[in-house]
Write a protein that holds these residues in place. Sequence first.
Motif, PDB file in Angstrom:
ATOM      1  N   LEU A 202       5.440  -8.691   0.255  1.00 56.14           N
ATOM      2  CA  LEU A 202       4.230  -8.115   0.871  1.00 56.14           C
ATOM      3  C   LEU A 202       4.162  -6.613   0.608  1.00 56.14           C
ATOM      4  O   LEU A 202       3.120  -6.073   0.225  1.00 56.14           O
ATOM      5  CB  LEU A 202       4.229  -8.370   2.384  1.00 56.14           C
ATOM      6  N   SER A 203       5.308  -5.953   0.805  1.00 54.96           N
ATOM      7  CA  SER A 203       5.340  -4.494   0.631  1.00 54.96           C
ATOM      8  C   SER A 203       5.006  -4.119  -0.819  1.00 54.96           C
ATOM      9  O   SER A 203       4.242  -3.179  -1.069  1.00 54.96           O
ATOM     10  CB  SER A 203       6.727  -4.007   1.058  1.00 54.96           C
ATOM     11  N   ARG A 204       5.541  -4.870  -1.811  1.00 53.42           N
ATOM     12  CA  ARG A 204       5.262  -4.565  -3.223  1.00 53.42           C
ATOM     13  C   ARG A 204       3.785  -4.813  -3.552  1.00 53.42           C
ATOM     14  O   ARG A 204       3.168  -4.064  -4.294  1.00 53.42           O
ATOM     15  CB  ARG A 204       6.161  -5.412  -4.135  1.00 53.42           C
ATOM     16  N   ALA A 205       3.228  -5.874  -2.963  1.00 49.46           N
ATOM     17  CA  ALA A 205       1.808  -6.167  -3.214  1.00 49.46           C
ATOM     18  C   ALA A 205       0.925  -5.054  -2.663  1.00 49.46           C
ATOM     19  O   ALA A 205      -0.028  -4.608  -3.322  1.00 49.46           O
ATOM     20  CB  ALA A 205       1.434  -7.509  -2.591  1.00 49.46           C
ATOM     21  N   VAL A 206       1.279  -4.584  -1.439  1.00 54.18           N
ATOM     22  CA  VAL A 206       0.489  -3.482  -0.848  1.00 54.18           C
ATOM     23  C   VAL A 206       0.594  -2.228  -1.732  1.00 54.18           C
ATOM     24  O   VAL A 206      -0.400  -1.533  -1.991  1.00 54.18           O
ATOM     25  CB  VAL A 206       0.955  -3.193   0.603  1.00 54.18           C
ATOM     26  N   ASP A 207       1.831  -1.961  -2.204  1.00 49.20           N
ATOM     27  CA  ASP A 207       2.018  -0.783  -3.075  1.00 49.20           C
ATOM     28  C   ASP A 207       1.150  -0.881  -4.334  1.00 49.20           C
ATOM     29  O   ASP A 207       0.525   0.089  -4.749  1.00 49.20           O
ATOM     30  CB  ASP A 207       3.492  -0.653  -3.475  1.00 49.20           C
ATOM     31  N   LEU A 208       1.108  -2.075  -4.924  1.00 48.12           N
ATOM     32  CA  LEU A 208       0.294  -2.238  -6.141  1.00 48.12           C
ATOM     33  C   LEU A 208      -1.193  -2.063  -5.826  1.00 48.12           C
ATOM     34  O   LEU A 208      -1.951  -1.504  -6.622  1.00 48.12           O
ATOM     35  CB  LEU A 208       0.547  -3.612  -6.772  1.00 48.12           C
ATOM     36  N   MET A 209      -1.582  -2.531  -4.625  1.00 47.82           N
ATOM     37  CA  MET A 209      -2.978  -2.317  -4.216  1.00 47.82           C
ATOM     38  C   MET A 209      -3.294  -0.829  -4.082  1.00 47.82           C
ATOM     39  O   MET A 209      -4.352  -0.365  -4.512  1.00 47.82           O
ATOM     40  CB  MET A 209      -3.241  -2.982  -2.864  1.00 47.82           C
ATOM     41  N   LEU A 210      -2.344  -0.106  -3.482  1.00 53.01           N
ATOM     42  CA  LEU A 210      -2.570   1.346  -3.321  1.00 53.01           C
ATOM     43  C   LEU A 210      -2.669   2.038  -4.678  1.00 53.01           C
ATOM     44  O   LEU A 210      -3.461   2.970  -4.870  1.00 53.01           O
ATOM     45  CB  LEU A 210      -1.436   1.958  -2.485  1.00 53.01           C
ATOM     46  N   ILE A 211      -1.860   1.547  -5.624  1.00 56.01           N
ATOM     47  CA  ILE A 211      -1.920   2.140  -6.969  1.00 56.01           C
ATOM     48  C   ILE A 211      -3.283   1.851  -7.605  1.00 56.01           C
ATOM     49  O   ILE A 211      -3.918   2.746  -8.184  1.00 56.01           O
ATOM     50  CB  ILE A 211      -0.756   1.599  -7.839  1.00 56.01           C
ATOM     51  N   ALA A 212      -3.742   0.595  -7.447  1.00 60.27           N
ATOM     52  CA  ALA A 212      -5.064   0.248  -7.996  1.00 60.27           C
ATOM     53  C   ALA A 212      -6.150   1.102  -7.338  1.00 60.27           C
ATOM     54  O   ALA A 212      -7.092   1.562  -8.003  1.00 60.27           O
ATOM     55  CB  ALA A 212      -5.346  -1.237  -7.777  1.00 60.27           C
ATOM     56  N   LYS A 213      -5.989   1.336  -6.038  1.00 62.96           N
ATOM     57  CA  LYS A 213      -6.969   2.165  -5.316  1.00 62.96           C
ATOM     58  C   LYS A 213      -6.955   3.594  -5.870  1.00 62.96           C
ATOM     59  O   LYS A 213      -8.011   4.216  -6.070  1.00 62.96           O
ATOM     60  CB  LYS A 213      -6.609   2.158  -3.813  1.00 62.96           C
ATOM     61  N   SER A 214      -5.748   4.118  -6.121  1.00 66.03           N
ATOM     62  CA  SER A 214      -5.646   5.473  -6.673  1.00 66.03           C
ATOM     63  C   SER A 214      -6.291   5.555  -8.053  1.00 66.03           C
ATOM     64  O   SER A 214      -6.969   6.535  -8.379  1.00 66.03           O
ATOM     65  CB  SER A 214      -4.181   5.898  -6.790  1.00 66.03           C
ATOM     66  N   LEU A 215      -6.067   4.512  -8.871  1.00 64.19           N
ATOM     67  CA  LEU A 215      -6.687   4.502 -10.208  1.00 64.19           C
ATOM     68  C   LEU A 215      -8.212   4.480 -10.082  1.00 64.19           C
ATOM     69  O   LEU A 215      -8.919   5.169 -10.815  1.00 64.19           O
ATOM     70  CB  LEU A 215      -6.193   3.295 -11.013  1.00 64.19           C
ATOM     71  N   GLU A 216      -8.696   3.690  -9.127  1.00 62.10           N
ATOM     72  CA  GLU A 216     -10.143   3.639  -8.919  1.00 62.10           C
ATOM     73  C   GLU A 216     -10.673   5.013  -8.497  1.00 62.10           C
ATOM     74  O   GLU A 216     -11.720   5.462  -8.966  1.00 62.10           O
ATOM     75  CB  GLU A 216     -10.471   2.598  -7.839  1.00 62.10           C
ATOM     76  N   ARG A 217      -9.907   5.698  -7.628  1.00 68.71           N
ATOM     77  CA  ARG A 217     -10.322   7.043  -7.196  1.00 68.71           C
ATOM     78  C   ARG A 217     -10.350   8.001  -8.389  1.00 68.71           C
ATOM     79  O   ARG A 217     -11.222   8.864  -8.475  1.00 68.71           O
ATOM     80  CB  ARG A 217      -9.352   7.595  -6.116  1.00 68.71           C
ATOM     81  N   LEU A 218      -9.378   7.826  -9.289  1.00 65.49           N
ATOM     82  CA  LEU A 218      -9.379   8.681 -10.492  1.00 65.49           C
ATOM     83  C   LEU A 218     -10.680   8.486 -11.267  1.00 65.49           C
ATOM     84  O   LEU A 218     -11.282   9.447 -11.750  1.00 65.49           O
ATOM     85  CB  LEU A 218      -8.172   8.348 -11.378  1.00 65.49           C
TER      86      LEU A 218
END
Lengths: 220, 251
Positions: free
Chosen positions: A178-194
């Motif tokens: 769960l923790s790794r999935a959330v981390d990957l989501m946050l990374i995807a969110k950061s890429l989207e913000r970029l």
Amino acid sequence: MRHFDLEMNDLKKKLVDMASLVQEMIKISVDEIVKRDESLSKEVFIREREANLTEIIVDDTCLKLIALNQPVGADLRFITSAMKINSDLERMGDEAVNICEIGLNLLKYPELKPLIDIPKMASAVTIMVKDSIESFNLSDAELANTVLTKDDEVDELKRIVFKDLLQFMTNTSDQTTLSRAVDLMLIAKSLERLGDHATNIAEDVIFMVHGKDIRHIKSI
Amino acid sequence: MDIIEIKNLNLFYTNFHAIKDVNMKIKANKITALIGPSGCGKSTLLRTLNRINDTIEGVRIEGDVIVNGKNIYDPDADVDRIRRNVGMVFQRPNPFPLSIYNNVAFGLQINRLVSRKDETDFIVKESLEDVQLWDDLKDKLKMSGLELSLEQQQRLCIARLIAVKPEIILLDEPCSSLDPMATAHIEELMQELKSKYTIVIVTHNMQQAARISDETGYMLLGKLIEFDATGKIFTNPSKQETDDYVSGRFG
């Protein structure tokens, strides 16, 4: 060339240099995750300090140009756009740092799944960032327009990444998964913000070139 | 509402074509600025609005200047009346060598606009109040206008002009002989006056045009290159020539 024009050229060079720095930060932060090399994070943190300092210098340069020259017309649009682009670039640097920090946490555990769409997102965002800066450097509104279109592609990839990861999350009760999935989501969110910041820059370039404000056209 | 409409205006100083096909509409109760390099025709254009150019030998004017629906260049136009209605303030303050009171009352007396002393007193007071001189000068009305500071002299000239109840005030570089503080005061006064009068100003100082005017016209070589809202002229002009001038790359 007038002294004022030399100073304007110097401002442009400072921003383009800052953009190169931020582009490096994004590339290194994504490499850290894809290549699973935590030593790369240091490189991003070093560059962040430089990006923060450049943001202050660029803002100061813009304020002095306005106060001492009372620019109007295209010059005024260039300087106000430069200030906004400066702020977007600094926040892009912050997003790269976010990706790096989440990456450090992620690298403590084995890979959740082979990364497919996140590198695709990273590659699309890298093109957006490169083109937005290129359009600023060349005052090329057409190139800026292509960045706006590309943002839809990034948003779609983020949607796919979220959907896949949610599936992982619903099929497990394992805390580390769960923790790794959330981390990957946050990374995807950061890429989207970029991608969003690159879009902002492209909109500023269109305003700078044509004096036309295209922001929020659909919502107002 | 448009108070002045300039249609196909051309002006020649003998053989020199100083104003070329100018068309523009000036809105009532707004400040309109004319900018452009020296010799571009902006002062000449301003002077066509109350026919002051008529006094120069060899001047020929074609086209119309319509003020309140009436062409001021019609053969039957009353020039004195036009100049009362469209007053002018010049670069250097030019008070008459008379008392402050008589400076302001001059136009009333010469045009026999009032017959009673108390009426004159009232208009002198009202005019000096409008230019914010009354409080300072109400006890010195017999003092010569020439003893005032340059800024006060310029205010006095504006008071003299508004005493005859014009609708339009033309200002030709009204601050060029004033220091920055006096300039700021006159600019503030213009903002106060625009609720009662339409103001057209010629200025070399682009920041002044940007600060005070609602609309700006850029002139070059006798042509009106661009005329638009001041905010547009100074942020995103439509013509490259305008951008080059307002950004200081030309002129």
